[in-house]
Design a protein around this motif. Structure first.
Motif, mmCIF file in Angstrom:
data_model
loop_
_atom_site.group_PDB
_atom_site.id
_atom_site.type_symbol
_atom_site.label_atom_id
_atom_site.label_comp_id
_atom_site.label_asym_id
_atom_site.label_seq_id
_atom_site.Cartn_x
_atom_site.Cartn_y
_atom_site.Cartn_z
ATOM 1 N N LEU B 25 1.284 -14.339 -10.403
ATOM 2 C CA LEU B 25 -0.145 -14.008 -10.448
ATOM 3 C C LEU B 25 -0.960 -15.174 -10.990
ATOM 4 C CD1 LEU B 25 -0.497 -10.353 -11.799
ATOM 5 C CD2 LEU B 25 -1.287 -11.264 -9.608
ATOM 6 N N ALA B 26 -0.427 -15.805 -12.050
ATOM 7 C CA ALA B 26 -1.138 -16.942 -12.655
ATOM 8 C C ALA B 26 -1.289 -18.057 -11.630
ATOM 9 C CB ALA B 26 -0.399 -17.433 -13.892
ATOM 10 N N ALA B 29 -3.834 -17.000 -8.934
ATOM 11 C CA ALA B 29 -5.198 -16.942 -9.483
ATOM 12 C C ALA B 29 -5.749 -18.349 -9.727
ATOM 13 C CB ALA B 29 -5.198 -16.136 -10.777
ATOM 14 N N LEU B 30 -4.949 -19.212 -10.352
ATOM 15 C CA LEU B 30 -5.473 -20.518 -10.742
ATOM 16 C C LEU B 30 -5.593 -21.465 -9.547
ATOM 17 C CD1 LEU B 30 -3.722 -21.011 -14.194
ATOM 18 C CD2 LEU B 30 -5.951 -20.008 -13.682
ATOM 19 N N LEU B 33 -8.497 -20.214 -7.471
ATOM 20 C CA LEU B 33 -9.787 -20.572 -8.088
ATOM 21 C C LEU B 33 -10.130 -22.036 -7.802
ATOM 22 C CD1 LEU B 33 -12.118 -19.877 -10.129
ATOM 23 C CD2 LEU B 33 -10.577 -20.662 -11.931
#
Lengths: 255, 59
Positions: B25-26, B29-30, B33
């Motif tokens: 997930l990290a 997400a990163l 982004l």
């Protein structure tokens, strides 16, 4: 001959600082490749420390590794909000467009960090607490933080007049700043499910160096990544403003 | 031995189902982004440059 005294709007921009948009973006563009490279290196080292070099916790076993993304995400969720609140205040008080631009560019990043914090917290809570979610003071206040980010992002584009959207969103951001100390101190005020602070304590960190190191390196990586995203998004907002200005000129000429 | 070590690492002490999704997930997400910010900005800058060029041609 004209002096600064005749042109106060020129004098206002005089201080040699990054408050001047042209200079700001020149420095930002020169900085971006270096920031990007440093971010990549920090993530490589941080992931090695988090997933390979650090030991399992004596109580939480391998799940402690979730902390190395969860805690930096939580710190960034708060840091970005404080930055947005300060930038919004500066932007409203001194009518500084660059500060308002920074607040606006930071919001989506803060939203992502907050959502990541909640999601990884859930993944950690399920095996360790036996629940994905609890209406504990810390979790509830972080959820409220997420709603302030969502409100800001929704409000800023909700008006036909961009200045009104910016004003409404900035005021919402300042109101939401009240929630920041509640998030931080919720674990001290209410002893519910979430554990207390282990790093930012008055008596110093209570974590072993082998676990503190991955957490701090990952936090540094998250921070640099945030600034890379912030600078890119500010450039995007500058381009958007130019597009809007061109459209306004074209409309004025057509009329 | 090396393969066993690798399997043990993947198993994360029985918590693989929680640890790996957190990192996955990290990552999503990163990286998401970052790409959204860079590609979105590039698209806006291209549009702004095109508008400026058409204006200059008109004048």
């Amino acid at each position: 001959m004209t002096s600064d005294a005749d042109m106060p709007e020129l004098r206002a921009q005089r201080p040699v600082s990054l408050a001047n948009p042209t200079r700001f973006f020149r420095v930002a563009n020169r900085l971006l490749p270096w920031l990007g490279a440093a971010t990549a290196v920090l993530f490589a080292v941080g992931l090695y420390l988090s997933l390979i070099a650090s030991p399992p916790d004596y109580q939480q076993s391998e799940t402690v590794r979730i902390a190395y993304v969860h805690v930096p995400a939580a710190w960034m969720a708060l840091f970005v909000y404080v930055l947005m609140a300060v930038a919004s205040a500066v932007g409203l008080i001194w009518r500084h467009q660059l500060a308002l631009m920074a607040a606006r560019a930071a919001a989506p990043a803060g939203l992502v960090f907050t959502a990541l914090c909640l999601a990884t917290g859930s993944l950690w809570g399920a095996p360790m607490w036996g629940t994905w979610w609890e209406w504990d003071a810390r979790m509830t206040s972080v959820l409220v933080l997420l709603f302030f980010y969502l409100g800001y992002v929704a409000l800023i584009d909700a008006f036909d007049d961009p200045a009104r959207g910016q004003l409404s969103a900035s005021i919402l951001c300042l109101v939401g700043a009240v929630n920041v100390p509640i998030v931080k101190f919720s674990v001290d005020w209410f002893h519910t499910l979430h554990q207390g602070a282990t790093v930012f304590r008055l008596d110093g960190p209570t974590m072993h160096a082998s676990m503190l190191a991955p957490m701090l390196v990952m936090a540094a990586a998250f921070t640099l990544l945030f600034f890379v995203v912030l600078l890119w998004r500010m450039r995007g907002l500058r381009a958007r403003a130019r597009i809007a200005a061109a459209a306004a000129t074209a409309a004025a000429e057509g009329a | 031995m090396a393969a066993e070590g690798f399997d043990a690492w993947l198993a994360m002490g029985g918590y693989a189902a929680y640890v790996w999704p957190a990192y996955g997930l990290a990552l999503v997400a990163l990286v998401g982004l970052l790409l959204w910010s860079i590609l979105g900005t590039r698209a806006l800058e291209r549009r702004a440059a095109k508008l400026r060029r058409t204006r200059e041609e008109e004048q």
